[in-house]
Motif scaffolding. Structure first.
Motif, PDB file in Angstrom:
ATOM      1  N   VAL A  84      31.955  37.914  41.962  1.00 28.53           N
ATOM      2  CA  VAL A  84      32.359  38.956  41.123  1.00 28.53           C
ATOM      3  C   VAL A  84      32.787  38.441  39.822  1.00 28.53           C
ATOM      4  O   VAL A  84      32.336  38.875  38.522  1.00 28.53           O
ATOM      5  CB  VAL A  84      33.756  39.420  41.717  1.00 28.53           C
ATOM      6  N   LEU A  85      33.344  37.184  39.770  1.00 30.16           N
ATOM      7  CA  LEU A  85      33.450  36.437  38.510  1.00 30.16           C
ATOM      8  C   LEU A  85      32.385  36.049  37.864  1.00 30.16           C
ATOM      9  O   LEU A  85      32.513  36.093  36.605  1.00 30.16           O
ATOM     10  CB  LEU A  85      33.988  35.137  38.684  1.00 30.16           C
ATOM     11  N   ALA A  86      31.104  35.761  38.439  1.00 29.35           N
ATOM     12  CA  ALA A  86      30.128  35.428  37.481  1.00 29.35           C
ATOM     13  C   ALA A  86      29.690  36.783  36.712  1.00 29.35           C
ATOM     14  O   ALA A  86      29.249  36.714  35.402  1.00 29.35           O
ATOM     15  CB  ALA A  86      28.936  35.162  38.403  1.00 29.35           C
ATOM     16  N   ARG A  87      29.642  37.973  37.453  1.00 32.37           N
ATOM     17  CA  ARG A  87      29.638  39.224  36.601  1.00 32.37           C
ATOM     18  C   ARG A  87      30.449  39.440  35.453  1.00 32.37           C
ATOM     19  O   ARG A  87      30.161  39.986  34.425  1.00 32.37           O
ATOM     20  CB  ARG A  87      29.514  40.338  37.559  1.00 32.37           C
ATOM     21  N   SER A 106      44.499  46.371  51.959  1.00 30.86           N
ATOM     22  CA  SER A 106      43.113  46.508  51.459  1.00 30.86           C
ATOM     23  C   SER A 106      42.626  45.218  51.417  1.00 30.86           C
ATOM     24  O   SER A 106      43.392  44.005  50.973  1.00 30.86           O
ATOM     25  CB  SER A 106      43.183  47.163  50.104  1.00 30.86           C
ATOM     26  N   THR A 107      41.354  45.172  51.490  1.00 33.36           N
ATOM     27  CA  THR A 107      40.483  43.748  51.092  1.00 33.36           C
ATOM     28  C   THR A 107      40.705  43.552  49.376  1.00 33.36           C
ATOM     29  O   THR A 107      40.439  42.233  49.148  1.00 33.36           O
ATOM     30  CB  THR A 107      39.148  44.018  51.518  1.00 33.36           C
ATOM     31  N   PHE A 108      40.951  44.483  48.632  1.00 34.00           N
ATOM     32  CA  PHE A 108      40.908  44.105  47.180  1.00 34.00           C
ATOM     33  C   PHE A 108      41.974  43.108  46.933  1.00 34.00           C
ATOM     34  O   PHE A 108      41.735  42.272  46.072  1.00 34.00           O
ATOM     35  CB  PHE A 108      41.033  45.576  46.522  1.00 34.00           C
ATOM     36  N   GLY A 109      43.220  42.982  47.479  1.00 32.35           N
ATOM     37  CA  GLY A 109      44.139  42.147  47.083  1.00 32.35           C
ATOM     38  C   GLY A 109      43.709  40.715  46.969  1.00 32.35           C
ATOM     39  O   GLY A 109      43.862  39.652  46.600  1.00 32.35           O
ATOM     40  N   HIS A 110      42.823  40.449  48.364  1.00 33.72           N
ATOM     41  CA  HIS A 110      42.293  39.156  48.446  1.00 33.72           C
ATOM     42  C   HIS A 110      41.443  38.810  47.520  1.00 33.72           C
ATOM     43  O   HIS A 110      41.419  37.822  46.955  1.00 33.72           O
ATOM     44  CB  HIS A 110      41.634  39.199  49.868  1.00 33.72           C
ATOM     45  N   LEU A 111      40.680  39.700  46.854  1.00 33.31           N
ATOM     46  CA  LEU A 111      39.366  39.590  46.080  1.00 33.31           C
ATOM     47  C   LEU A 111      40.019  39.228  44.643  1.00 33.31           C
ATOM     48  O   LEU A 111      39.664  38.373  44.006  1.00 33.31           O
ATOM     49  CB  LEU A 111      38.556  40.913  45.836  1.00 33.31           C
ATOM     50  N   ALA A 112      41.106  40.116  44.286  1.00 35.11           N
ATOM     51  CA  ALA A 112      41.708  39.998  43.126  1.00 35.11           C
ATOM     52  C   ALA A 112      42.540  38.482  42.917  1.00 35.11           C
ATOM     53  O   ALA A 112      42.367  37.882  41.962  1.00 35.11           O
ATOM     54  CB  ALA A 112      42.673  41.157  42.803  1.00 35.11           C
ATOM     55  N   ARG A 113      43.132  38.384  43.802  1.00 29.82           N
ATOM     56  CA  ARG A 113      43.717  36.905  43.989  1.00 29.82           C
ATOM     57  C   ARG A 113      42.675  35.712  43.740  1.00 29.82           C
ATOM     58  O   ARG A 113      43.106  34.884  43.182  1.00 29.82           O
ATOM     59  CB  ARG A 113      44.888  36.826  45.138  1.00 29.82           C
ATOM     60  N   GLY A 114      41.635  36.091  44.659  1.00 31.36           N
ATOM     61  CA  GLY A 114      40.659  34.809  44.405  1.00 31.36           C
ATOM     62  C   GLY A 114      40.114  34.899  42.983  1.00 31.36           C
ATOM     63  O   GLY A 114      39.786  33.824  42.692  1.00 31.36           O
ATOM     64  N   VAL A 115      39.884  35.888  42.403  1.00 32.36           N
ATOM     65  CA  VAL A 115      39.053  35.912  41.056  1.00 32.36           C
ATOM     66  C   VAL A 115      40.239  35.380  40.097  1.00 32.36           C
ATOM     67  O   VAL A 115      39.777  34.432  39.224  1.00 32.36           O
ATOM     68  CB  VAL A 115      38.823  37.598  40.922  1.00 32.36           C
ATOM     69  N   GLN A 116      41.350  35.818  39.988  1.00 28.97           N
ATOM     70  CA  GLN A 116      42.497  35.169  39.124  1.00 28.97           C
ATOM     71  C   GLN A 116      42.770  33.788  39.322  1.00 28.97           C
ATOM     72  O   GLN A 116      43.184  33.372  38.354  1.00 28.97           O
ATOM     73  CB  GLN A 116      43.454  36.294  39.079  1.00 28.97           C
ATOM     74  N   ALA A 117      42.637  33.300  40.666  1.00 36.66           N
ATOM     75  CA  ALA A 117      42.820  31.833  40.852  1.00 36.66           C
ATOM     76  C   ALA A 117      41.725  31.066  40.011  1.00 36.66           C
ATOM     77  O   ALA A 117      41.981  30.137  39.580  1.00 36.66           O
ATOM     78  CB  ALA A 117      42.820  31.837  42.449  1.00 36.66           C
ATOM     79  N   ASP A 119      40.023  32.156  37.112  1.00 31.19           N
ATOM     80  CA  ASP A 119      40.019  32.471  36.047  1.00 31.19           C
ATOM     81  C   ASP A 119      41.389  33.449  36.016  1.00 31.19           C
ATOM     82  O   ASP A 119      41.367  34.676  35.862  1.00 31.19           O
ATOM     83  CB  ASP A 119      38.949  32.970  35.380  1.00 31.19           C
ATOM     84  N   PRO A 120      42.434  32.699  35.497  1.00 36.30           N
ATOM     85  CA  PRO A 120      43.770  33.758  35.257  1.00 36.30           C
ATOM     86  C   PRO A 120      43.828  34.789  34.176  1.00 36.30           C
ATOM     87  O   PRO A 120      44.614  35.581  34.075  1.00 36.30           O
ATOM     88  CB  PRO A 120      44.778  32.648  35.035  1.00 36.30           C
ATOM     89  N   ALA A 121      42.560  34.647  33.375  1.00 29.34           N
ATOM     90  CA  ALA A 121      42.469  35.611  32.211  1.00 29.34           C
ATOM     91  C   ALA A 121      41.977  36.678  32.485  1.00 29.34           C
ATOM     92  O   ALA A 121      42.104  37.673  31.801  1.00 29.34           O
ATOM     93  CB  ALA A 121      42.006  34.575  30.946  1.00 29.34           C
ATOM     94  N   ILE A 122      41.415  37.006  33.682  1.00 24.26           N
ATOM     95  CA  ILE A 122      40.803  38.112  33.700  1.00 24.26           C
ATOM     96  C   ILE A 122      41.878  39.238  34.260  1.00 24.26           C
ATOM     97  O   ILE A 122      42.768  39.041  34.860  1.00 24.26           O
ATOM     98  CB  ILE A 122      39.801  37.993  35.409  1.00 24.26           C
ATOM     99  N   THR A 123      41.500  40.369  33.572  1.00 31.16           N
ATOM    100  CA  THR A 123      42.198  41.526  33.792  1.00 31.16           C
ATOM    101  C   THR A 123      41.964  42.452  35.146  1.00 31.16           C
ATOM    102  O   THR A 123      40.842  42.571  35.410  1.00 31.16           O
ATOM    103  CB  THR A 123      42.197  42.368  32.448  1.00 31.16           C
TER     104      THR A 123
END
Length: 244
Positions: A84-87, A106-117, A119-123
């Motif tokens: 996801v981060l690559a996109r 929801s699975t989304f919480g795990h995904l969002a935490r992983g992405v922001q870990a 790159d913390p700048a991701i909204t």
């Protein structure tokens, strides 16, 4: 500028319950992402497919295995976050399809935490959806609570650890994730004379929806993982969950 990670909560199964906000996000996004199980199936994707929307050709099918093994889960969450981060770093918004609501189990919480870990700048933006137990209560013709009556929402395995305390405190219980403890839960409700105060709802809002007021008939059966049980004691008036 990187893109935004958007959770499009789709509701429990009926595409008619997808909000206008989620539908608009899906229609405008160049990149969708959706969870799949080991056989490649995606419950979330099936909701929008029944509504007539097709995913963009370069969407991301992210494998989230049905397991409780923490190492396996962490490995797949990390891999999904990297995809996801690559996109996102390519400047695209990524809309992640979520069955039910993104803020609840929801699975989304795990995904969002992983992405922001990574790159913390991701909204991250969350579009709320209709929770499964709201749709289940409506489908079963049940009023969960009224006035000042207390309501609790629990995973069934956690609720079984101290069911009596919950029944003492709350007029109504929503028990999610009932499959692992279904037989023991039925037995516990039977011992407390609450079988007629409970209703079982499976895959609400889908063509496979099933609503049972005779939950004792489920003993020894295997139900779908998207199943829940509503219990309404209504101790002040003696009314249980029942059809409208």
């Amino acid at each position: 500028m990187p893109g935004t990670l958007i959770a499009a909560s789709l509701g429990p199964g009926d595409p008619g319950l997808v909000t206008r906000a989620a539908w608009s996000a899906l229609e405008s996004a160049r990149c969708w992402a959706w969870p799949i199980t080991g056989d490649g199936a995606s419950y979330a994707l099936s909701i929008v497919a029944r509504g007539g929307l097709e995913p963009p050709p370069d969407g991301l099918a992210l494998h989230f295995p049905m397991t409780r093994d923490p190492e396996t889960l962490a490995r797949h969450w990390a891999a999904a976050a990297e995809q996801v981060l690559a996109r996102l770093h390519g400047g695209e918004d990524v809309v992640f399809l979520v069955e039910g609501d993104a803020s609840t189990f929801s699975t989304f919480g795990h995904l969002a935490r992983g992405v922001q870990a990574l790159d913390p700048a991701i909204t991250v933006r969350v579009i709320p959806g209709v929770p499964s137990y709201h749709a289940a209560a409506a489908a079963a013709g049940a009023i969960l609570v009224d006035g000042e009556e207390p309501l609790a929402v629990y995973s069934a395995p956690e609720a079984m650890k101290d069911l009596d305390a919950l029944l003492e405190r709350f007029d109504a219980l929503v028990l999610l994730k009932v499959r692992p403890v279904l037989d023991s839960l039925i037995q516990a409700l039977s011992e407390r004379s609450l079988l007629d105060r409970a209703v079982f709802v499976e895959r609400v809002g889908t063509p496979e929806e099933r609503i049972l007021h005779d939950i004792a008939s489920l003993r020894g059966t295997r139900v779908h993982y998207l199943s829940l049980i509503l219990i309404r004691q209504d101790r002040r008036r003696g009314l249980g969950v029942g059809p409208s």
